[in-house]
Design a protein around this motif. Structure first.
Motif, PDB file in Angstrom:
ATOM      1  N   THR A  99      10.910  -5.004   2.050  1.00  0.00           N
ATOM      2  CA  THR A  99      11.875  -3.921   1.907  1.00  0.00           C
ATOM      3  C   THR A  99      13.307  -4.434   2.064  1.00  0.00           C
ATOM      4  O   THR A  99      14.187  -4.113   1.279  1.00  0.00           O
ATOM      5  N   PRO A 145       6.964  -2.908  -0.016  1.00  0.00           N
ATOM      6  CA  PRO A 145       7.124  -1.519  -0.480  1.00  0.00           C
ATOM      7  C   PRO A 145       5.815  -0.733  -0.480  1.00  0.00           C
ATOM      8  O   PRO A 145       5.811   0.434  -0.131  1.00  0.00           O
ATOM      9  N   TRP A 146       4.707  -1.403  -0.847  1.00  0.00           N
ATOM     10  CA  TRP A 146       3.467  -0.637  -0.938  1.00  0.00           C
ATOM     11  C   TRP A 146       2.927  -0.262   0.434  1.00  0.00           C
ATOM     12  O   TRP A 146       1.973   0.509   0.534  1.00  0.00           O
ATOM     13  N   GLN A 153       9.916   4.820   0.678  1.00  0.00           N
ATOM     14  CA  GLN A 153      10.301   4.022  -0.496  1.00  0.00           C
ATOM     15  C   GLN A 153      11.599   4.554  -1.094  1.00  0.00           C
ATOM     16  O   GLN A 153      12.468   3.783  -1.493  1.00  0.00           O
ATOM     17  N   SER A 156      14.499   3.495   0.980  1.00  0.00           N
ATOM     18  CA  SER A 156      14.863   2.098   0.689  1.00  0.00           C
ATOM     19  C   SER A 156      15.599   2.014  -0.639  1.00  0.00           C
ATOM     20  O   SER A 156      16.551   1.241  -0.795  1.00  0.00           O
ATOM     21  N   ASN A 157      15.137   2.814  -1.583  1.00  0.00           N
ATOM     22  CA  ASN A 157      15.750   2.829  -2.902  1.00  0.00           C
ATOM     23  C   ASN A 157      17.223   3.215  -2.795  1.00  0.00           C
ATOM     24  O   ASN A 157      18.095   2.585  -3.414  1.00  0.00           O
TER      25      ASN A 157
END
Ligand SMILES: Nc1ncnc2c1ncn2[C@@H]1O[C@H](COP(=O)(O)OP(=O)(O)O)[C@@H](O)[C@H]1O
Ligand SMILES: [Mg+2]
Lengths: 266, 258
Positions: A99, A145-146, A153, A156-157
């Protein structure tokens, strides 16, 4: 007012865009005109397929308009502009990076960070950590990420879109795929980031409550080919909270927008 | 069953299957009184393997190294071509149809041509192994690159990334699982190529050994050769699979990362 004397940060003047040629040609956006002031939070709502994502690509210079002109900082846009952060509905985090490394991706590409990254790795590392912490992901930098939930997510994006301190933030339905609770939580996080940093933001969404919660100005687009059919200022005080969304003023604005959009479907 | 027992059972499964198959084969040969020249009993094949292991090993090593050279060439070449095809629409439209046409040619047809050009020896085998195994690598690498999410591309472009940066930071890592998946297929194909060339005409390698054994009606040795090729194929496949897991853990998501 001093603000109106200086040129707006982003101007769209009668901008149209058609995809394809000949019989394949589809007009995605028609005569879009809008101005966005520096530090403004703009939301764009409209039916699906009306050209909202297209509008994003035009503003950032990823595609040139078929007619009309796009100006940013007074200059005509002909290629991807600098100082932009983008986040999309699917988080598109790179699965082979942690991440933190995902968040730091723009630093490897955007000057002057690219040049400094190697020498000042530790400082940038801290910066990424702080940003992640500010969205409640302090302990997740080392996760892939997964290993994160959808909401994490997307946070983080958003961090990746902000790490290089862009002047303009483009959000294309970033919370669209999340459940209602997570989405509302992210509204609060987004608002807090914006209140702190005041980057100019364009948020595309199909959620009217989201638009009214976050934006200073809401643009309503028509069905394809998209035109701007309504502009609504939202002057509710900030910081807005989930309580705000139940107040009469808030609900009235949502209703007003809903009615205008309903006309598009009628 | 506990998780540990289940894991052990899964490890034992291929060996069990193999044992059952060999036993059935042995039994069928005995009961139906199949003459050895038609199909030797597995126990006979193992006898030959034990008796003539030095000979087998020598021919196997010859085949192994020609195969590996062809395979490594295929990786290098296939990677480059795959990257070029995946990254550039022009290279794609220029080369892809030709590649498909070339891949459709039965490789057995080109071996005699190679022999005319290069004589007999290791070189035709290397080239056949290369030619037969590089196509899946090209296709897979190109696919990996071509399927970059458009959003990711837009994001990189909006950051001002050059095509080279998009390729190195997004494209190539993304193509890696595709590359490693293709290597498993390509490795076994490379064996097909080199053995093919050795059997069509040659004076070396396990293919040549099998050919000369069958000319002497020595079917036990022929079958020993087959077994040897299968073993080498599985070994190289396993090496590729191991490398795949090491290099592209992320592509297996939670499955392998513990
Ligand atoms: N690359 C493309 N090529 C052809 N047509 C496209 C392309 N991108 C979008 N369109 C079309 O343009 C219209 C607007 O698309 P888009 O901007 O993605 O809408 P929205 O984001 O509002 O859902 C749609 O009808 C879509 O089918
Ligand atoms: Mg869209």
């Amino acid at each position: 007012m001093i603000a109106s004397a200086s040129p707006p940060l982003v101007e769209l003047n009668q901008v149209s865009l058609a995809y394809g040629e000949g019989r394949e040609r589809t007009l995605a956006l028609a005569d879009a005109t809008m101005t966005i002031a520096k530090g403004e939070f703009v939301a764009v709502v409209g039916p699906s397929g009306c050209g909202k994502s297209t509008l994003m690509k035009l503003v950032t210079g990823l595609i040139p308009p078929s007619s009309g002109e796009v100006r940013v900082r007074g200059e005509r846009v002909t290629r991807p502009i600098k100082g932009v952060g983008m986040a999309f509905q699917n988080a598109t985090l790179l699965p082979w990076r942690t991440t933190r490394d995902n968040v730091m991706l723009p630093l490897e590409v955007v000057e002057p960070h690219k040049r400094r990254l190697r020498a000042e790795r530790a400082a940038y590392f801290d910066k990424a950590e702080r940003l992640l912490a500010s969205v409640g992901l302090g302990e997740f930098g080392d996760k892939y990420p997964w290993q994160l939930s959808g909401g994490m997510q997307q946070r983080s994006n958003v961090c990746r879109a902000l790490i290089h301190e862009p002047e303009i933030l483009m959000l294309d339905e970033p919370f669209g795929a999340l459940d209602a609770f997570t989405r509302e939580e992210l509204w609060g996080i987004m608002q807090a980031l914006w209140l702190e940093r005041r980057f100019t933001t364009v948020l595309v969404t199909h959620d009217l409550r989201e638009a009214v919660y976050l934006a200073d100005t809401v643009y309503v687009m028509s069905r394809r080919p998209g035109r701007m059919v309504k502009i609504r200022k939202v002057e509710l005080p900030r910081p807005r909270t989930l309580e705000t969304t139940f107040q009469a003023e808030f609900v009235d604005i949502v209703h007003e927008l809903r009615e205008r959009i309903q006309m598009e479907h009628g | 069953m506990t998780a540990r027992q289940e894991r052990l059972a899964r490890l034992a499964m291929p060996w069990l299957t193999l044992a059952v198959l060999l036993a059935a084969w042995e039994l069928a040969c005995v009961l139906l009184e199949v003459p050895e020249i038609v199909a030797p009993r597995p126990s006979r094949v193992f006898e030959v393997i034990v008796q003539r292991w030095d000979l087998l090993l020598r021919f196997c090593l010859e085949t192994l190294w020609t195969t590996m050279i062809g395979f490594v060439l295929a990786i290098g070449f296939g990677l480059l071509l795959g990257l070029a095809i995946g990254a550039s629409p022009f290279v794609y439209s220029g080369l892809y149809p030709l590649l498909i046409a070339f891949n459709a040619i039965p490789k057995v047809a080109i071996v005699p041509i190679l022999m005319i050009w290069l004589g007999i020896g290791a070189l035709p085998a290397i080239i056949t192994a290369f030619v037969i195994s590089f196509f899946p690598i090209v296709v897979n690498v190109a696919t990996g690159l071509a399927t970059i999410e458009p959003e990711m591309r837009d994001l990189m472009r909006s950051l001002g990334a050059s095509n080279y940066e998009i390729l190195t930071k997004v494209g190539i890592p993304r193509a890696m699982p595709y590359l490693f998946a293709s290597l498993k297929v390509a490795a076994t194909l490379a064996f097909v190529g080199s053995v093919l060339s050795e059997t069509v005409g040659g004076n070396r390698g396990i293919g040549f050994l099998m050919l000369s054994a069958s000319a002497r009606n020595d079917s036990a040795t022929t079958f020993a050769g087959l077994f040897a090729i299968a073993i080498m194929g599985v070994a190289v496949y396993a090496a590729c699979a191991l490398m795949e897991r090491r290099m592209t853990r992320w592509a297996f998501r939670g499955e392998l990362v513990r």
